[in-house]
Design a protein around this motif. Structure first.
Motif: not given
Length: 293
Positions: A24-33
């Motif tokens: 999972i990349a650091q800018d992947n939206p799932v990290r924000v979710v």
């Protein structure tokens, strides 16, 4: 296949196990979710099951199901069955849920039972956007969407549909009666008997449908908008036109079973103004919201 990038053997065993976080990349939206949901007080927002029961089988934490719900919204996956499959094969969703894979019934029940909680999450997200100064412009665009109900078109009735259906039934009855007369004149007695019974059954069924149409027409008189849906009483027949594919953000939303946007502009724009915390707001809408007064 020399001179090409070679794939790794599927049966290759690694000395060290792969870390799911590495995919999972650091800018992947799932990290924000994930970060957003983890900071929510779900019990305060009105979600059922935020506090586990002392007895019975352990349940999924509502945070897990909320993450799946938000992921489906962001990726235009509405079906609970599709979300179930994605949780089993999608690396982003595996990371988001910690490899938990609820079944579709659990996902559907969560959405059905936590409508108030989901609305509160939407409100909390807009508040966060305000705090981050992402809603600084005093303008919004108002548009509408139609969502398919479980009610099929054949179980939705209006006075116009009733009249068209009755005309079709009458034509069918006349056609079968004509076929009976033709068979009576042309077929031998042994062949006419089974044919007569078959056509009489058809005519009997059609006359029952005619009586049913009359009953539904009487029921329509008590409906405020002269429209009746038998499977989903709240659903309404709506005219659908071509839709664009561009995604936009939502500041406020309102659910209604009115078939057009006419008369909805003021209410929706006022809700957006209140949500954004502004005294004045410029609202843009298409001509479907036109209303002379």
């Amino acid at each position: 296949m020399k001179r090409f990038i070679e794939a790794q053997e599927r049966t290759q065993v690694s000395l060290l196990p792969a870390c799911l976080d590495d995919f999972i990349a650091q800018d992947n939206p799932v990290r924000v979710v994930d970060a957003f949901v983890e900071e929510l007080d779900l019990a305060e927002l009105g979600f059922d099951g935020a506090q586990p029961a002392e007895t019975g089988r352990p349940a999924y934490h509502p945070a897990v199901l909320l993450k799946i719900y938000i992921y489906g919204y962001l990726n235009q996956i509405q079906s609970s069955r599709r979300l179930e499959r994605e949780a089993q094969r999608n690396v982003d969703l595996m990371w988001l849920t910690g490899r938990l894979a609820p079944d579709f019934k659990t996902i559907a029940d969560f959405r059905h039972d936590n409508g108030a909680g989901v609305r509160n999450v939407c409100r909390r997200f807009v508040m966060l956007c305000r705090e981050l100064m992402l809603l600084t412009q005093g303008a919004v665009a108002v548009d509408s969407s139609k969502f398919k109900a479980v009610n099929s078109r054949d179980r939705n009735f209006t006075p116009g549909k009733i009249e068209r259906r009755k005309q079709q039934i009458e034509e069918s009855i006349q056609r079968y009666l004509s076929a009976l007369g033709t068979a009576d004149r042309t077929l031998p007695l042994l062949e006419f008997g089974p044919r007569y019974v078959h056509l009489q059954d058809k005519v009997r069924t059609l006359r029952q449908q005619m009586r049913r149409m009359d009953e539904i027409r009487e029921r329509l008189k008590s409906e405020p908008d002269e429209q009746l849906s038998l499977t989903d009483p709240d659903s309404r027949s709506m005219v659908s036109q071509a839709k664009g594919t561009e995604g936009v953000g939502i500041v406020a939303h309102e659910v209604t079973n009115v078939g057009s946007g006419r008369g909805q502009l003021t209410k929706t724009a006022a809700a957006a103004r209140e949500t954004m915390g502004r005294k004045k707001l410029r609202a843009y809408a298409n001509r479907g919201y036109f209303n002379s007064p």
